[in-house]
Design an enzyme around this catalytic site. Structure first.
Site, short mmCIF file in Angstrom:
data_model
loop_
_atom_site.label_atom_id
_atom_site.label_comp_id
_atom_site.label_asym_id
_atom_site.label_seq_id
_atom_site.Cartn_x
_atom_site.Cartn_y
_atom_site.Cartn_z
N TRP A 62 0.82 -1.21 0.00
CA TRP A 62 0.00 0.00 0.00
C TRP A 62 0.85 1.26 0.00
O TRP A 62 0.50 2.26 -0.64
CB TRP A 62 -0.97 -0.03 1.18
CG TRP A 62 -1.85 -1.22 1.10
CD1 TRP A 62 -1.86 -2.32 1.90
CD2 TRP A 62 -2.83 -1.48 0.08
NE1 TRP A 62 -2.78 -3.24 1.46
CE2 TRP A 62 -3.40 -2.76 0.35
CE3 TRP A 62 -3.30 -0.76 -1.02
CZ2 TRP A 62 -4.40 -3.32 -0.43
CZ3 TRP A 62 -4.30 -1.33 -1.81
CH2 TRP A 62 -4.84 -2.59 -1.52
N LYS B 108 -11.88 -2.13 7.98
CA LYS B 108 -11.12 -3.03 8.87
C LYS B 108 -11.61 -2.90 10.31
O LYS B 108 -12.07 -3.87 10.90
CB LYS B 108 -9.62 -2.68 8.83
CG LYS B 108 -9.06 -2.37 7.46
CD LYS B 108 -8.79 -3.59 6.63
CE LYS B 108 -8.02 -3.21 5.36
NZ LYS B 108 -7.69 -4.36 4.53
N ASP C 186 -1.35 6.57 6.69
CA ASP C 186 -2.43 5.68 6.28
C ASP C 186 -2.59 4.65 7.39
O ASP C 186 -1.76 3.76 7.57
CB ASP C 186 -2.06 5.00 4.95
CG ASP C 186 -3.10 3.98 4.50
OD1 ASP C 186 -4.10 3.79 5.21
OD2 ASP C 186 -2.89 3.38 3.43
#
Length: 374
Positions: free
Chosen positions: A115, A209, A185
């Site tokens: 990511w 999540k 992030d």
């Protein structure tokens, strides 16, 4: 469960599984049951929350309560805006450099997995970005040490991914970037532990999540960054647009925000982030102990000082044994234990809403499987 068909009450057995999906992931059972009850008639309105105008008083109460609960749980200082956006973390990969990577500036990206790599690539399409540190050479089995992170005090920002779902690594502490804004992030570990928000210029996370269903993105941004952001971009891509409109510039994902607020309420009932952090530590320890005490039957991907409490990655001695493990786990009711396709192996994602009992069950399954196959 039951429902009525032609006046007859029919009973339906509900399949019970242990949900270790990496995302979208487990949600608190209590929240799902409350949402089920309110789905078609929210607070005697005669409508679902999904059917209401986002300008209505009933929806705005839900919207504002979600923001306030987030502020309270995360202890967000007053000089930060809380935005409820769409497009996932992936849209933020573009919006961040669009807003904050101004002409003549550079931005550093700390590379710790897939990511952060995607964030860097998106940044390159906007402006001048560079790798501030990387552990790619060891297949991201650890996060970069703080001493290895290189940046200049004139940089626009430094970007970090706090937890890496694919490789099962997590930053245990964060770099002090001084006057350079640190942008994180936190999609896969937000609200899993207390964090000093004031150390960051911006924190963002997809909801799917720890926060709720997919479709909502939370962004927490220091106000001075908003005030100095680039204005030469489309309105919908300006953080200031959403800030000045209380995240109601366009129609928000209203059901997702309702669920976000309910999940945050559930977190409050659990005892807040201090207790949630203790719960997450206990859950992950159950599984890591099996790996560490297996004499090599199970091997963890991440180095111990970089281990994630959210995503526990491990392998077995050979691929055939892994396939057998995953098949038998599936038959036993364990869902989502396959490792990411890019690295293989196994992965147990033990996010906030994954019950302790599920991790206990996985621990026992792993012990039994080892005993039968050594």
């Amino acid at each position: 469960m039951s429902y009525i068909y032609e006046g007859v009450i029919l009973l339906i057995s509900q399949k019970s599984v242990y949900n270790f999906n990496a995302g979208p992931s487990a949600l608190p059972r209590e929240v799902l049951e409350k949402a089920q009850k309110e789905l078609v008639d929210f607070k005697n309105s005669g409508m679902s929350i999904m059917e209401m105008s986002h300008r209505s008083a009933a929806y705005e109460e839900v919207h504002n309560q979600a923001i306030q609960r987030l502020r309270s749980l995360f202890a967000i200082p007053e000089n930060y805006e809380v935005l409820l956006l769409q497009g996932g973390a992936s849209l933020q990969f573009a919006m961040i450099p669009m807003n904050f990577l101004t002409s003549g500036k550079k931005a550093g990206y700390i590379m710790s997995g897939a990511w952060s790599d995607k964030a860097l690539k998106e940044g390159k399409t906007i402006g001048d970005v560079f790798e501030a540190a990387s552990t790619k050479e060891t297949n991201y089995n650890r996060v970069p040490s703080l001493a290895d992170i290189q940046f200049d005090d004139k940089d626009a920002y430094v970007h970090i991914t706090s937890n890496n779902t694919i490789f099962g690594t997590q930053f245990q502490e964060f770099p002090d970037t001084g006057d350079v804004p640190l942008i994180a992030d936190m999609s896969s570990d937000i609200l899993s532990r207390p964090i000093d928000v004031s150390k960051f210029g911006m924190i963002y996370a997809g909801a799917q999540k720890n926060l709720g269903p997919s479709g909502v993105t939370v962004a927490i941004i220091r106000k001075d960054l908003l005030e100095n952001a680039n204005v030469e971009i489309p309105a919908i891509l300006k953080y200031s647009t959403h800030s000045s409109n209380n995240s109601l510039y366009n129609t928000p994902p209203s059901f997702g925000i309702y669920m976000l607020g309910e999940v945050l309420g559930w977190m409050e009932q659990q005892g807040g982030l201090e207790q949630i952090a203790k719960n997450n530590e206990a859950k992950a320890t159950l599984i890591y102990d099996v790996i560490d005490e297996s004499n090599g039957f199970y091997t963890g991907h991440a180095e111990k000082d970089s281990r994630s409490l959210m995503n526990i990655t491990f392998r077995l001695a050979d691929e055939q044994l892994e396939k057998q493990f995953l098949q038998e786990a599936k038959e036993a009711g364990f869902v989502g234990l396959n490792g990411h396709r890019s690295v293989g192996g196994c992965r147990a994602s033990a996010y906030n809403a994954v019950p302790f009992a599920a991790c206990q069950a996985l621990q026992q399954f792993m012990l039994n499987f080892q005993a039968k196959n050594q």
